[in-house]
Design a protein around this motif. Structure first.
Motif, PDB file in Angstrom:
ATOM      1  N   ARG A 257       0.808  -1.239  -0.100  1.00  0.00           N
ATOM      2  CA  ARG A 257      -0.138  -0.052  -0.123  1.00  0.00           C
ATOM      3  C   ARG A 257       0.722   1.332   0.033  1.00  0.00           C
ATOM      4  O   ARG A 257       0.498   2.365  -0.639  1.00  0.00           O
ATOM      5  CB  ARG A 257      -0.805   0.293   1.050  1.00  0.00           C
ATOM      6  CG  ARG A 257      -1.817   1.219   1.189  1.00  0.00           C
ATOM      7  CD  ARG A 257      -3.057   0.924   2.129  1.00  0.00           C
ATOM      8  NE  ARG A 257      -4.055   2.087   2.090  1.00  0.00           N
ATOM      9  CZ  ARG A 257      -3.919   3.021   2.836  1.00  0.00           C
ATOM     10  NH1 ARG A 257      -3.240   3.101   4.051  1.00  0.00           N
ATOM     11  NH2 ARG A 257      -5.038   4.099   2.958  1.00  0.00           N
ATOM     12  N   SER A 258       2.033   1.500   0.453  1.00  0.00           N
ATOM     13  CA  SER A 258       2.869   2.410   0.877  1.00  0.00           C
ATOM     14  C   SER A 258       3.173   2.968  -0.594  1.00  0.00           C
ATOM     15  O   SER A 258       4.091   2.126  -1.225  1.00  0.00           O
ATOM     16  CB  SER A 258       3.998   2.193   1.745  1.00  0.00           C
ATOM     17  OG  SER A 258       3.524   1.926   3.035  1.00  0.00           O
ATOM     18  N   LEU A 259       3.307   4.233  -1.016  1.00  0.00           N
ATOM     19  CA  LEU A 259       3.686   4.939  -2.218  1.00  0.00           C
ATOM     20  C   LEU A 259       5.165   5.102  -2.212  1.00  0.00           C
ATOM     21  O   LEU A 259       5.646   5.759  -1.310  1.00  0.00           O
ATOM     22  CB  LEU A 259       2.933   5.575  -2.584  1.00  0.00           C
ATOM     23  CG  LEU A 259       3.307   6.548  -3.867  1.00  0.00           C
ATOM     24  CD1 LEU A 259       3.094   5.417  -5.093  1.00  0.00           C
ATOM     25  CD2 LEU A 259       2.387   7.881  -4.025  1.00  0.00           C
ATOM     26  N   LYS A 260       6.273   4.372  -2.934  1.00  0.00           N
ATOM     27  CA  LYS A 260       7.333   4.942  -3.075  1.00  0.00           C
ATOM     28  C   LYS A 260       7.546   5.577  -4.327  1.00  0.00           C
ATOM     29  O   LYS A 260       7.552   4.902  -5.311  1.00  0.00           O
ATOM     30  CB  LYS A 260       8.538   3.834  -2.828  1.00  0.00           C
ATOM     31  CG  LYS A 260       9.852   4.267  -2.952  1.00  0.00           C
ATOM     32  CD  LYS A 260      10.122   5.214  -1.647  1.00  0.00           C
ATOM     33  CE  LYS A 260      11.690   5.370  -1.551  1.00  0.00           C
ATOM     34  NZ  LYS A 260      12.116   6.122  -0.390  1.00  0.00           N
ATOM     35  N   GLN A 261       7.717   6.920  -4.362  1.00  0.00           N
ATOM     36  CA  GLN A 261       7.767   7.642  -5.514  1.00  0.00           C
ATOM     37  C   GLN A 261       9.347   7.601  -6.000  1.00  0.00           C
ATOM     38  O   GLN A 261      10.387   7.653  -4.943  1.00  0.00           O
ATOM     39  CB  GLN A 261       7.521   9.080  -5.492  1.00  0.00           C
ATOM     40  CG  GLN A 261       5.970   9.262  -5.073  1.00  0.00           C
ATOM     41  CD  GLN A 261       5.565  10.438  -4.466  1.00  0.00           C
ATOM     42  OE1 GLN A 261       6.288  11.105  -3.437  1.00  0.00           O
ATOM     43  NE2 GLN A 261       4.550  11.012  -4.822  1.00  0.00           N
ATOM     44  N   TYR A 262       9.536   7.724  -7.368  1.00  0.00           N
ATOM     45  CA  TYR A 262      11.016   7.788  -7.735  1.00  0.00           C
ATOM     46  C   TYR A 262      11.026   9.164  -8.579  1.00  0.00           C
ATOM     47  O   TYR A 262      10.380   9.397  -9.528  1.00  0.00           O
ATOM     48  CB  TYR A 262      11.283   6.575  -8.712  1.00  0.00           C
ATOM     49  CG  TYR A 262      12.593   6.600  -9.280  1.00  0.00           C
ATOM     50  CD1 TYR A 262      13.824   6.501  -8.597  1.00  0.00           C
ATOM     51  CD2 TYR A 262      12.879   7.164 -10.618  1.00  0.00           C
ATOM     52  CE1 TYR A 262      15.070   6.413  -9.075  1.00  0.00           C
ATOM     53  CE2 TYR A 262      14.146   7.264 -11.365  1.00  0.00           C
ATOM     54  CZ  TYR A 262      15.147   6.813 -10.277  1.00  0.00           C
ATOM     55  OH  TYR A 262      16.524   6.986 -10.757  1.00  0.00           O
ATOM     56  N   PHE A 263      11.782  10.164  -8.107  1.00  0.00           N
ATOM     57  CA  PHE A 263      11.729  11.460  -8.680  1.00  0.00           C
ATOM     58  C   PHE A 263      12.767  11.573 -10.052  1.00  0.00           C
ATOM     59  O   PHE A 263      13.779  10.872  -9.726  1.00  0.00           O
ATOM     60  CB  PHE A 263      12.278  12.521  -7.558  1.00  0.00           C
ATOM     61  CG  PHE A 263      11.073  12.597  -6.487  1.00  0.00           C
ATOM     62  CD1 PHE A 263      10.110  13.570  -6.929  1.00  0.00           C
ATOM     63  CD2 PHE A 263      11.144  12.169  -5.550  1.00  0.00           C
ATOM     64  CE1 PHE A 263       9.288  14.035  -5.723  1.00  0.00           C
ATOM     65  CE2 PHE A 263       9.963  12.244  -4.383  1.00  0.00           C
ATOM     66  CZ  PHE A 263       9.240  13.141  -4.672  1.00  0.00           C
ATOM     67  N   GLN A 264      12.335  12.160 -10.836  1.00  0.00           N
ATOM     68  CA  GLN A 264      12.903  12.079 -12.168  1.00  0.00           C
ATOM     69  C   GLN A 264      14.390  12.841 -11.913  1.00  0.00           C
ATOM     70  O   GLN A 264      14.690  13.879 -11.335  1.00  0.00           O
ATOM     71  CB  GLN A 264      12.199  12.963 -12.962  1.00  0.00           C
ATOM     72  CG  GLN A 264      12.745  13.022 -14.574  1.00  0.00           C
ATOM     73  CD  GLN A 264      12.065  13.668 -15.399  1.00  0.00           C
ATOM     74  OE1 GLN A 264      10.937  14.197 -15.100  1.00  0.00           O
ATOM     75  NE2 GLN A 264      12.435  13.954 -16.634  1.00  0.00           N
ATOM     76  N   PRO A 265      15.504  11.978 -12.271  1.00  0.00           N
ATOM     77  CA  PRO A 265      16.947  12.477 -11.934  1.00  0.00           C
ATOM     78  C   PRO A 265      17.163  13.978 -12.476  1.00  0.00           C
ATOM     79  O   PRO A 265      17.799  14.477 -11.646  1.00  0.00           O
ATOM     80  CB  PRO A 265      17.606  11.496 -12.731  1.00  0.00           C
ATOM     81  CG  PRO A 265      16.903  10.241 -12.636  1.00  0.00           C
ATOM     82  CD  PRO A 265      15.496  10.806 -12.960  1.00  0.00           C
ATOM     83  N   THR A 266      16.821  13.971 -13.555  1.00  0.00           N
ATOM     84  CA  THR A 266      16.878  15.643 -13.984  1.00  0.00           C
ATOM     85  C   THR A 266      16.493  16.657 -13.245  1.00  0.00           C
ATOM     86  O   THR A 266      16.983  17.762 -13.209  1.00  0.00           O
ATOM     87  CB  THR A 266      16.417  15.650 -15.566  1.00  0.00           C
ATOM     88  OG1 THR A 266      16.927  14.707 -16.721  1.00  0.00           O
ATOM     89  CG2 THR A 266      16.416  16.997 -16.252  1.00  0.00           C
ATOM     90  N   HIS A 267      15.206  16.562 -12.626  1.00  0.00           N
ATOM     91  CA  HIS A 267      14.605  17.756 -11.729  1.00  0.00           C
ATOM     92  C   HIS A 267      14.743  17.298 -10.373  1.00  0.00           C
ATOM     93  O   HIS A 267      14.145  17.807  -9.546  1.00  0.00           O
ATOM     94  CB  HIS A 267      13.255  17.714 -12.228  1.00  0.00           C
ATOM     95  CG  HIS A 267      12.890  17.804 -13.620  1.00  0.00           C
ATOM     96  ND1 HIS A 267      13.518  18.983 -14.450  1.00  0.00           N
ATOM     97  CD2 HIS A 267      12.474  17.361 -14.587  1.00  0.00           C
ATOM     98  CE1 HIS A 267      13.224  18.925 -15.756  1.00  0.00           C
ATOM     99  NE2 HIS A 267      12.536  17.983 -15.727  1.00  0.00           N
TER     100      HIS A 267
END
Length: 285
Positions: A257-267
């Motif tokens: 259930r826990s969301l693990k977001q992966y942030f775009q490396p460029t930003h």
């Protein structure tokens, strides 16, 4: 994928096992006073959230009266909801002159217990700033406090604060379960579905979907009652200057259930420029 505004006639906009977002379910039900809608989705846990109006929800031997109560639009009061366990029949009865009701779902194979979420139970976080054009408020209906009572479903309402600006930035994705060399999860697979509203309602915005870092992606012109399905890629969105934007958000996890977001490396360095964003990230876990 963008689904243009239309009268869905109380039929699912995103049905079970949708080819793009099979972990999600979404319906909008419109009722007038005294009308009844019977609801059950085999294989999916769901959450009933009045967008406007007041309803009674009967599920699992429980009766929840006077749920909702917002007036003309989603800015007119606080959200409330009822969690409906996987496949369990629920009956929605309109108590106000009219009601528009969101039904959000996520694939889950266990049957838990129903419960109501009232306005006082919401988990609210506000972050960003006017200077960075990222100021927004999130009202979690099924958020972190219900981890032991919900299987894979996260349900929230997101509002831009002020007129114009960006949401979902820095760009991020969550389209695959991935771990680092130590075994720690760095990204989770969560299908996501949005339904947008604008104030005034003739406003509009833009939903971006960039599937690969630094490669051209897609952009959708979103209008009042647009639905967007996020299956893969980085997905910020924005609203025109002079307008406020809202979107109802459904997240369904594949393995957790826990969301693990992966942030775009460029930003990713922009994480350090937006006040309070890490508190926002924590609230989705």
């Amino acid at each position: 994928m963008h689904i243009a505004p239309h009268d869905n006639q109380n039929q699912p906009i995103v049905g079970a096992d949708h080819p793009l977002v099979p972990l999600n379910y979404f319906n909008i039900v419109r009722l007038t006073k005294g009308q009844v809608f019977d609801h059950a989705v085999p294989g999916y846990e769901t959450c009933i959230v009045p967008a406007t109006g007041t309803v009674q929800v009967q599920v699992g031997g429980q009766t929840h009266d006077d749920l909702g109560g917002r007036g003309v639009d989603v800015w007119d009061g606080e959200p409330e909801g009822v969690y409906v366990p996987t496949g369990m029949p629920a009956r929605i009865t309109c108590q106000s002159d009219s009601a528009e009701v969101f039904i959000a779902g996520a694939k889950f194979d266990k049957v838990l217990e129903p419960f109501a979420v009232r306005a006082a139970d919401l988990d609210v976080v506000q972050y960003g700033s006017d200077d960075t054009k990222t100021h927004r408020k999130i009202k979690h209906i099924l958020g972190t406090k219900y981890h032991d009572r919900v299987g894979r479903l996260l349900v929230s309402e997101l509002y831009t604060v002020g007129a114009g600006g960006w949401s979902g930035f820095p760009s991020h994705k969550h389209d695959t379960d991935r771990h680092d060399a130590t075994g720690a999860m760095i990204e989770s697979r969560h299908d996501e579905t949005y339904n947008f509203r604008f104030r005034p309602d003739h406003g509009s915005g833009l939903q971006m979907l960039q599937r690969e870092d630094n490669e051209p992606g897609d952009a959708y012109h979103i209008m009042n009652n647009s639905t967007v399905l996020i299956d893969k890629g980085y997905h910020p969105c924005c609203v025109l200057p002079g307008y406020e934007m809202y979107y109802f958000t459904i997240l369904g996890g594949l393995s957790q259930r826990s969301l693990k977001q992966y942030f775009q490396p460029t930003h990713a360095d922009q994480l350090h420029t937006i006040p309070g964003i890490m508190d926002m990230v924590a609230k989705f876990k």
